[in-house]
Design an enzyme around this catalytic site. Structure first.
Site, mmCIF file in Angstrom:
data_model
loop_
_atom_site.group_PDB
_atom_site.id
_atom_site.type_symbol
_atom_site.label_atom_id
_atom_site.label_comp_id
_atom_site.label_asym_id
_atom_site.label_seq_id
_atom_site.Cartn_x
_atom_site.Cartn_y
_atom_site.Cartn_z
ATOM 1 N N ARG A 92 -75.585 -12.696 28.862
ATOM 2 C CA ARG A 92 -75.761 -13.803 29.275
ATOM 3 C C ARG A 92 -75.107 -14.276 30.654
ATOM 4 N NH1 ARG A 92 -71.169 -16.192 27.632
ATOM 5 N NH2 ARG A 92 -69.598 -15.210 26.028
ATOM 6 N N HIS B 141 -71.144 -19.060 26.319
ATOM 7 C CA HIS B 141 -71.308 -18.533 24.978
ATOM 8 C C HIS B 141 -71.876 -20.235 24.451
ATOM 9 C CE1 HIS B 141 -71.775 -17.390 21.113
ATOM 10 N NE2 HIS B 141 -71.782 -18.958 20.429
ATOM 11 N N TYR C 264 -62.440 -15.297 30.401
ATOM 12 C CA TYR C 264 -62.207 -14.108 29.723
ATOM 13 C C TYR C 264 -63.485 -12.908 30.538
ATOM 14 C CZ TYR C 264 -65.950 -17.111 27.506
ATOM 15 O OH TYR C 264 -67.292 -17.019 26.767
#
Length: 360
Positions: free
Chosen positions: A259, A263, A273
């Site tokens: 992606r 999120h 991250y």
């Protein structure tokens, strides 16, 4: 004799047909799609990328509620849906609204779903689907049940469900694939492995080298496929569907994908991250760029055609958000009425109170 784990890893090596440069690397398995079908799949992928971009913008404007970006996962989502039949049943996760749209959910209802409006969860009568599941992995158990129901009714259709890599850490994941395997139910279980369950990398989710190999414990077929390769995803889904309706049981399909966005739009920051190098590596694998190169080589696609799809998508989105804006606002009494068939006493009291407020 080779170690058992080494054999398992080799068994679940990634399946691919179209590489990053848009070149065929597995001629024997190229799916039998007509030129028109190839172009239609490309149109849907481009359209959905624009829908994702506009949905992010609408969310930032406060015109949408919950939204999970889909850019990068178009091949995994749309090529799998493209291999289904109208009467197949889809049980999506919250990122899988595009599959519902291309299966028949009106776009304005998808926007209402994002806003939490009950009408966004009312599937049209000719759409075999549940509304997107917010609880991680819960749709896997439901899919096993739907598939078993299809089998008992003698229907030649399948139940198809999706979750992410993080969903494989849930008990519902194992319960769903185990039940489907035990009853030889016609189900297809997708794990869209985009490597991060929100911010948790897949290597911290499991010690397994692949997620596809989790199928072994349930006694069902499993495969790992390049989720950025629309031809491979389509071919594998078609194969899984044929197996299922022929009584050969369910299948677990792990699509390796990515992606490009956060999120969800609820404050997630992927730069905390994910590294820039990792993002750049996956940008080179973009499913739309890859498929575009393939179609251009076959003289099936042009910049003019793509721009036409883009403008058409923008116009559709404009009309759909306008219709969603004009749809009757959800009232508290609507919410209460949709909770129970017969209201308990405490909600009956609340219903009367809110009816009185709404009448003023």
């Amino acid at each position: 004799m080779k170690p058992v784990l080494e054999n398992v890893e080799k068994q679940f090596e990634m399946y691919q047909i179209l590489n990053e440069d848009g070149k065929i690397v597995n001629k024997e398995d190229v799916p039998d799609l007509s030129d028109d079908e190839l172009k239609e799949l490309m149109k849907r992928m481009v359209y959905t990328r624009i829908l994702d971009q506009r949905s992010i913008a609408l969310n930032r404007q406060g015109r949408l509620g919950f939204y999970a970006p889909t850019a990068g996962q178009e091949a995994s989502q749309l090529a799998s849906q493209f291999a289904l039949e109208k009467e197949d049943f889809i049980l999506p996760g919250y990122r899988d609204v595009p599959q519902l749209i291309w299966q028949g959910l009106p776009l304005y209802q998808a926007f209402l779903f994002s806003r939490g409006h009950f009408h966004g969860n009312q599937m049209p009568e000719d759409l075999q689907a549940l509304s997107p599941q917010i609880i991680i992995g819960a749709q896997y158990v439901q899919a096993a049940g739907v598939a078993l129901g299809m089998k008992k009714r003698g229907k030649k259709n399948v139940a198809v469900t999706y979750t992410g890599d993080g969903g494989t850490s849930q008990g519902d994941f194992y319960e769903g694939i185990n039940m489907a395997g035990a009853y030889n139910a016609p189900a297809i279980f997708f794990v869209q492995n985009n490597y991060f369950a929100i911010s948790v990398p897949v290597e911290l989710q499991t010690a397994a080298k692949t997620l596809a190999q989790k199928s072994v414990a349930a006694g069902i077929e499993g495969i790992q496929v390049d989720g950025m390769d629309p031809l491979a995803v389509y071919a594998v889904t078609k194969h899984a569907r044929e197996r299922a309706i022929n009584g050969e049981g369910p299948m677990l399909i792990e699509t390796l994908t990515y992606r490009y966005g956060p999120h969800t739009m609820a404050g997630d920051d992927p730069t905390r991250y994910r590294t820039e190098d990792l993002d750049n590596e996956w940008e080179k694998k973009d499913p739309i760029v890859r498929f575009r190169k393939y179609l251009e080589e076959k003289n099936l696609w042009s910049e003019e055609e793509e721009n036409e799809v883009i403008e058409g998508a923008k116009e559709d989105i404009k009309k759909a958000i306008k219709k969603a804006d004009e749809y009757p606002k959800q009232k508290v009494t609507d919410l209460i009425e949709n909770m129970f068939e017969e209201l308990p006493a405490n909600l009956e009291e609340q219903m009367e109170e809110y009816k009185e407020k709404e009448s003023k």
